[in-house]
Each structure stands twice: as structure tokens, then as C-alpha cells.
Design an enzyme around this catalytic site. Structure first.
Site, PDB file in Angstrom:
ATOM      1  N   GLY A   1       0.623  -1.384   0.047  1.00  0.00           N
ATOM      2  CA  GLY A   1      -0.059   0.031   0.023  1.00  0.00           C
ATOM      3  C   GLY A   1       0.841   1.361  -0.062  1.00  0.00           C
ATOM      4  O   GLY A   1       0.320   2.260   0.320  1.00  0.00           O
TER       5      GLY A   1
ATOM      6  N   ILE B   1       0.236   5.861   4.478  1.00  0.00           N
ATOM      7  CA  ILE B   1       0.769   5.556   5.876  1.00  0.00           C
ATOM      8  C   ILE B   1       1.663   4.327   5.554  1.00  0.00           C
ATOM      9  O   ILE B   1       2.548   4.391   6.444  1.00  0.00           O
ATOM     10  CB  ILE B   1      -0.717   5.004   6.532  1.00  0.00           C
ATOM     11  CG1 ILE B   1      -1.675   6.037   6.707  1.00  0.00           C
ATOM     12  CG2 ILE B   1      -0.458   4.344   7.970  1.00  0.00           C
ATOM     13  CD1 ILE B   1      -2.928   5.758   7.045  1.00  0.00           C
TER      14      ILE B   1
ATOM     15  N   TYR C   1     -10.971   2.174   9.943  1.00  0.00           N
ATOM     16  CA  TYR C   1     -11.555   3.519  10.416  1.00  0.00           C
ATOM     17  C   TYR C   1     -12.720   3.436  11.017  1.00  0.00           C
ATOM     18  O   TYR C   1     -13.274   2.378  10.729  1.00  0.00           O
ATOM     19  CB  TYR C   1     -11.776   4.240   9.018  1.00  0.00           C
ATOM     20  CG  TYR C   1     -12.182   5.760   9.233  1.00  0.00           C
ATOM     21  CD1 TYR C   1     -11.375   6.518   9.912  1.00  0.00           C
ATOM     22  CD2 TYR C   1     -13.416   6.242   8.623  1.00  0.00           C
ATOM     23  CE1 TYR C   1     -11.834   8.050  10.112  1.00  0.00           C
ATOM     24  CE2 TYR C   1     -13.825   7.524   8.989  1.00  0.00           C
ATOM     25  CZ  TYR C   1     -13.026   8.332   9.713  1.00  0.00           C
ATOM     26  OH  TYR C   1     -13.571   9.485  10.061  1.00  0.00           O
TER      27      TYR C   1
ATOM     28  N   TYR D   1     -18.701   8.021   3.893  1.00  0.00           N
ATOM     29  CA  TYR D   1     -17.830   7.152   3.750  1.00  0.00           C
ATOM     30  C   TYR D   1     -18.476   5.778   2.810  1.00  0.00           C
ATOM     31  O   TYR D   1     -17.740   4.611   2.715  1.00  0.00           O
ATOM     32  CB  TYR D   1     -17.470   6.539   5.084  1.00  0.00           C
ATOM     33  CG  TYR D   1     -15.806   6.100   5.386  1.00  0.00           C
ATOM     34  CD1 TYR D   1     -14.936   6.699   4.828  1.00  0.00           C
ATOM     35  CD2 TYR D   1     -15.907   4.745   5.718  1.00  0.00           C
ATOM     36  CE1 TYR D   1     -13.781   6.247   5.029  1.00  0.00           C
ATOM     37  CE2 TYR D   1     -14.765   4.215   5.655  1.00  0.00           C
ATOM     38  CZ  TYR D   1     -13.634   4.736   5.620  1.00  0.00           C
ATOM     39  OH  TYR D   1     -12.233   4.291   5.693  1.00  0.00           O
TER      40      TYR D   1
ATOM     41  N   LYS E   1     -14.914  -1.827   6.042  1.00  0.00           N
ATOM     42  CA  LYS E   1     -13.886  -1.968   7.248  1.00  0.00           C
ATOM     43  C   LYS E   1     -14.827  -2.643   8.423  1.00  0.00           C
ATOM     44  O   LYS E   1     -13.907  -3.424   9.049  1.00  0.00           O
ATOM     45  CB  LYS E   1     -14.143  -0.269   7.697  1.00  0.00           C
ATOM     46  CG  LYS E   1     -13.121   0.604   6.821  1.00  0.00           C
ATOM     47  CD  LYS E   1     -11.870   0.244   6.398  1.00  0.00           C
ATOM     48  CE  LYS E   1     -10.881   0.981   5.946  1.00  0.00           C
ATOM     49  NZ  LYS E   1      -9.459   0.462   5.398  1.00  0.00           N
TER      50      LYS E   1
HETATM   51  P1  NAI Z   1      -2.929   5.406  -0.103  1.00  0.00           P
HETATM   52  O1  NAI Z   1      -4.082   5.878  -1.098  1.00  0.00           O
HETATM   53  O2  NAI Z   1      -1.681   6.133   0.249  1.00  0.00           O
HETATM   54  O3  NAI Z   1      -3.117   3.940  -0.117  1.00  0.00           O
HETATM   55  C1  NAI Z   1      -4.037   3.072  -0.461  1.00  0.00           C
HETATM   56  C2  NAI Z   1      -3.238   1.955  -1.171  1.00  0.00           C
HETATM   57  O4  NAI Z   1      -4.252   0.850  -1.457  1.00  0.00           O
HETATM   58  C3  NAI Z   1      -2.586   2.456  -2.502  1.00  0.00           C
HETATM   59  O5  NAI Z   1      -1.296   2.203  -2.161  1.00  0.00           O
HETATM   60  C4  NAI Z   1      -3.194   1.724  -3.607  1.00  0.00           C
HETATM   61  O6  NAI Z   1      -2.325   1.516  -4.653  1.00  0.00           O
HETATM   62  C5  NAI Z   1      -3.477   0.288  -2.841  1.00  0.00           C
HETATM   63  N1  NAI Z   1      -4.463  -0.560  -3.485  1.00  0.00           N
HETATM   64  C6  NAI Z   1      -5.621  -0.174  -4.014  1.00  0.00           C
HETATM   65  N2  NAI Z   1      -6.086  -1.167  -4.677  1.00  0.00           N
HETATM   66  C7  NAI Z   1      -5.224  -2.302  -4.628  1.00  0.00           C
HETATM   67  C8  NAI Z   1      -5.239  -3.753  -5.121  1.00  0.00           C
HETATM   68  N3  NAI Z   1      -6.220  -4.040  -5.791  1.00  0.00           N
HETATM   69  N4  NAI Z   1      -4.177  -4.419  -4.731  1.00  0.00           N
HETATM   70  C9  NAI Z   1      -3.078  -3.743  -3.992  1.00  0.00           C
HETATM   71  N5  NAI Z   1      -2.999  -2.562  -3.480  1.00  0.00           N
HETATM   72  C10 NAI Z   1      -4.262  -1.967  -3.873  1.00  0.00           C
HETATM   73  O7  NAI Z   1      -3.992   5.907   1.466  1.00  0.00           O
HETATM   74  P2  NAI Z   1      -3.869   5.687   2.796  1.00  0.00           P
HETATM   75  O8  NAI Z   1      -4.563   6.528   3.698  1.00  0.00           O
HETATM   76  O9  NAI Z   1      -2.239   5.294   3.356  1.00  0.00           O
HETATM   77  O10 NAI Z   1      -4.630   4.237   2.941  1.00  0.00           O
HETATM   78  C11 NAI Z   1      -4.159   3.098   3.582  1.00  0.00           C
HETATM   79  C12 NAI Z   1      -4.748   2.245   4.654  1.00  0.00           C
HETATM   80  O11 NAI Z   1      -5.309   2.951   5.570  1.00  0.00           O
HETATM   81  C13 NAI Z   1      -6.260   2.009   3.706  1.00  0.00           C
HETATM   82  O12 NAI Z   1      -6.841   0.898   4.166  1.00  0.00           O
HETATM   83  C14 NAI Z   1      -7.133   3.225   4.349  1.00  0.00           C
HETATM   84  O13 NAI Z   1      -8.641   2.744   4.196  1.00  0.00           O
HETATM   85  C15 NAI Z   1      -6.786   3.089   5.859  1.00  0.00           C
HETATM   86  N6  NAI Z   1      -7.155   4.232   6.559  1.00  0.00           N
HETATM   87  C16 NAI Z   1      -6.988   5.484   5.996  1.00  0.00           C
HETATM   88  C17 NAI Z   1      -7.191   7.031   6.614  1.00  0.00           C
HETATM   89  C18 NAI Z   1      -7.278   8.179   5.985  1.00  0.00           C
HETATM   90  O14 NAI Z   1      -7.702   9.057   6.476  1.00  0.00           O
HETATM   91  N7  NAI Z   1      -6.308   8.177   5.082  1.00  0.00           N
HETATM   92  C19 NAI Z   1      -8.044   6.441   7.941  1.00  0.00           C
HETATM   93  C20 NAI Z   1      -8.120   5.230   8.361  1.00  0.00           C
HETATM   94  C21 NAI Z   1      -7.679   4.084   7.826  1.00  0.00           C
END
Ligand code: NAI
Length: 269
Positions: free
Chosen positions: A15, A22, A150, A160, A167
Site C-alpha cells: 500500500g 501510511i 477506520y 464513507y 471496514k
Molecule cells: P493510500 O491511497 O496512500 O493507500 C491506499 C493503497 O491501496 C494504495 O497504495 C493503492 O495502490 C492500494 N491498492 C488499491 N487497490 C489495490 C489492489 N487491488 N491491490 C493492492 N493494492 C491496492 O492511502 P492511505 O490513507 O495510506 O490508505 C491506507 C489504508 O489506511 C487504507 O486501508 C485506508 O482505508 C486506511 N485508512 C486511511 C485513513 C485516512 O484518512 N487516510 C483513515 C483510516 C484508515
């Protein structure tokens, strides 16, 4: 500051899309704490090429994998054990995507194909990551697996939409697989429920700025940053948390336990 918490450990981090992700911060901290890691992301996300910088910095091999593909995940574990020289001690699931959110579909007008895709990418992929590892016996004894969640899993946040269900499923998988994997070899499985964070996935949600500010004012300690989230996740990968499993752990500055804050009272008064 490094405490050597992950010295000698092998990990897989999914990710990391760009330096706001993150997962990006977790990868940097894991390396700092002495781990050796591989990085993975969806082949499509690699096109931006940002991840190469992180790979160089962390001396990590990149193994592309669509987290919805069992075959890709098999190759991911195989390639990681090969590159790192043994079974995996920790895995980060940091994956979320909803086309309904991307296309601003309201909750009463969701596209069901996209809904299924949200569940597959954002939740079922966690089960797949665990089941593939389980079948391949790829996770070392007393391993640790963490996914990011989340609070919309417990409370209603209108914008959301289908990610709230994703989630809830993700957290449920942590409980079910946490039991199973714990019995198998002491591996723990948890979700960390993080504050709103300014990343690509986060800011893609309409009204993000409002609930970012609201959460900040409703938290005793203010919102937790991505760097702070990485610190917390590192403790869960370390040997200091060997008996923490099957939990959804709030990392939110206290937001989940606050009824109303002085800041909100002042605003409304
Ligand atoms: P981000 O957009 O940087 O990361 C999301 C990642 O998921 C990306 O790297 C994307 O390429 C990857 N992804 C999407 N489809 C995929 C697939 N089919 N196979 C493999 N990878 C795939 O954003 P962030 O915020 O770092 O997200 C990481 C996690 O944190 C997610 O689960 C998100 O829901 C969770 N989260 C984020 C919050 C926020 O406010 N940003 C709050 C709470 C949880």
C-alpha cells in the site's frame, strides 16, 4: 529515533503509493527499527514509479501484486521469502479503494458491482493475504499481521458509503483469522483504526476536510498523523505486543471515546 524493535525481522508492506501513504511511513520506520522488508502494491499503482524511491531508501525488493488475486499473493509470499531468506514475521495490509466514493455516489444510489469491488479490494483481500500465507506456512511463529481501519466501521459517516461495510468486514476478518492463526503458531492479527489522514485514499472522500477538522477538535490529543500511526504499527510488529490479538485498536487521539469537546461546545455556543 531507533530502538531496534524489529531487528532481524522480515516483513511485507503493502500500500505505499506516495510519500503521504501510511504504508510509506511504516516501511521507513520498519527499516529504521532493523527489519528487512519487501514492498508490494497493485501493478497499476506502480506506474507512477514513486515506490522506487522508497524501495531504494529501504533497500527493499518490490513485488507487484493485486491484493484481490490469490495467484499474485502466492507469488508475493514466495518472492518475499526468497528475497528475505526465510519466513515472514510481519505483514501490513494498507489497502483501500471504493469506486463508489471515487465517483461520488451517494449511499442511496450505490453501484453494486463497485460495491463488490470495494469489499474485495478493501476487506476480502485481507482474508486472502492471511489464507494464502496460512496455506503456504509463510508466516513465522509469533508473527504479526496488521490492517488499517477506520471508525466508520462502528459509527455512521455519510460520505464513507460502502467503505464503512468494507471496514466492518476487515475488522471481523481480524477477529476470525486472529483466532485461527493464533492457535496455529502464535501469529496475531489486529486492525488499527486510524484518525483521518491526508493521503490519496483519505482526501478522495468528499467532505474529508470537514471530518478531518471535526475529528481533530473532538480528540483529546488531536488527530494522529501517518508518522504516529507508523510508530504504533511498529510496536504491534515488535515482540513487545505478543499477546495482543483479534483487536480493533483505536489510534485516534481519543476521538472514539469523546462525547463532546470544549472546542465543539465553543463553536456551537
Ligand atoms: P493510500 O491511497 O496512500 O493507500 C491506499 C493503497 O491501496 C494504495 O497504495 C493503492 O495502490 C492500494 N491498492 C488499491 N487497490 C489495490 C489492489 N487491488 N491491490 C493492492 N493494492 C491496492 O492511502 P492511505 O490513507 O495510506 O490508505 C491506507 C489504508 O489506511 C487504507 O486501508 C485506508 O482505508 C486506511 N485508512 C486511511 C485513513 C485516512 O484518512 N487516510 C483513515 C483510516 C484508515
Amino acid at each position: 529515533m531507533s530502538y531496534g524493535l524489529l531487528k532481524g525481522k522480515r516483513g511485507i508492506i503493502s500500500g505505499a503509493l506516495d510519500s503521504n501513504s501510511i504504508a510509506w511511513k511504516v516501511a521507513q520506520r520498519a527499516k529504521e527499527e532493523g527489519a528487512i522488508i519487501t514492498l508490494t502494491n497493485a501493478p497499476l499503482a506502480m506506474r507512477m514509479g514513486e515506490i522506487n524511491k522508497l524501495a531504494e531508501e529501504c533497500e527493499a525488493k518490490i513485488i507487484p501484486a493485486d491484493a484481490t488475486s490469490v495467484e499474485d499473493l502466492e507469488k508475493l509470499y514466495e518472492g518475499s521469502m526468497d528475497a528475505l531468506g526465510g519466513k515472514i514475521d510481519f505483514v501490513l495490509h494498507s489497502i483501500g479503494m471504493s469506486t463508489n466514493i471515487r465517483k461520488n455516489r451517494p449511499y442511496g444510489d450505490l453501484n453494486y458491482e463497485w460495491f463488490m469491488k470495494s469489499l474485495d479490494v478493501s476487506a476480502l483481500s485481507f482474508h486472502k493475504m492471511l489464507q494464502v500465507a496460512d496455506k503456504m506456512d509463510a508466516i513465522a511463529d509469533n508473527g504479526s499481521v496488521v490492517a488499517l481501519s477506520y471508525i466508520a466501521a462502528q459509527r455512521s459517516f455519510p460520505d464513507y458509503t460502502d467503505m464503512a461495510q468494507a471496514k466492518a468486514m476487515l475488522e471481523s476478518i481480524a477477529r476470525s483469522y486472529g483466532y485461527h492463526y493464533g492457535k496455529k503458531n502464535g501469529t496475531r492479527v489486529n486492525t488499527v483504526s486510524q484518525s483521518p489522514t491526508k493521503t490519496t485514499a483519505g482526501t478522495g472522500i468528499s467532505g474529508f476536510n470537514a471530518f478531518y477538522e471535526y475529528a481533530n477538535e473532538m480528540s483529546a490529543l488531536g488527530n494522529a498523523t501517518a508518522d504516529e500511526c507508523a510508530d504504533y504499527v511498529i510496536t504491534l510488529f515488535s515482540d513487545l505486543t505478543k499477546k495482543v490479538t483479534m483487536q480493533n485498536l483505536f489510534h485516534d487521539g481519543g476521538f472514539s471515546a469523546v462525547g463532546i469537546s470544549e472546542e465543539i461546545v465553543a463553536r456551537m455556543g
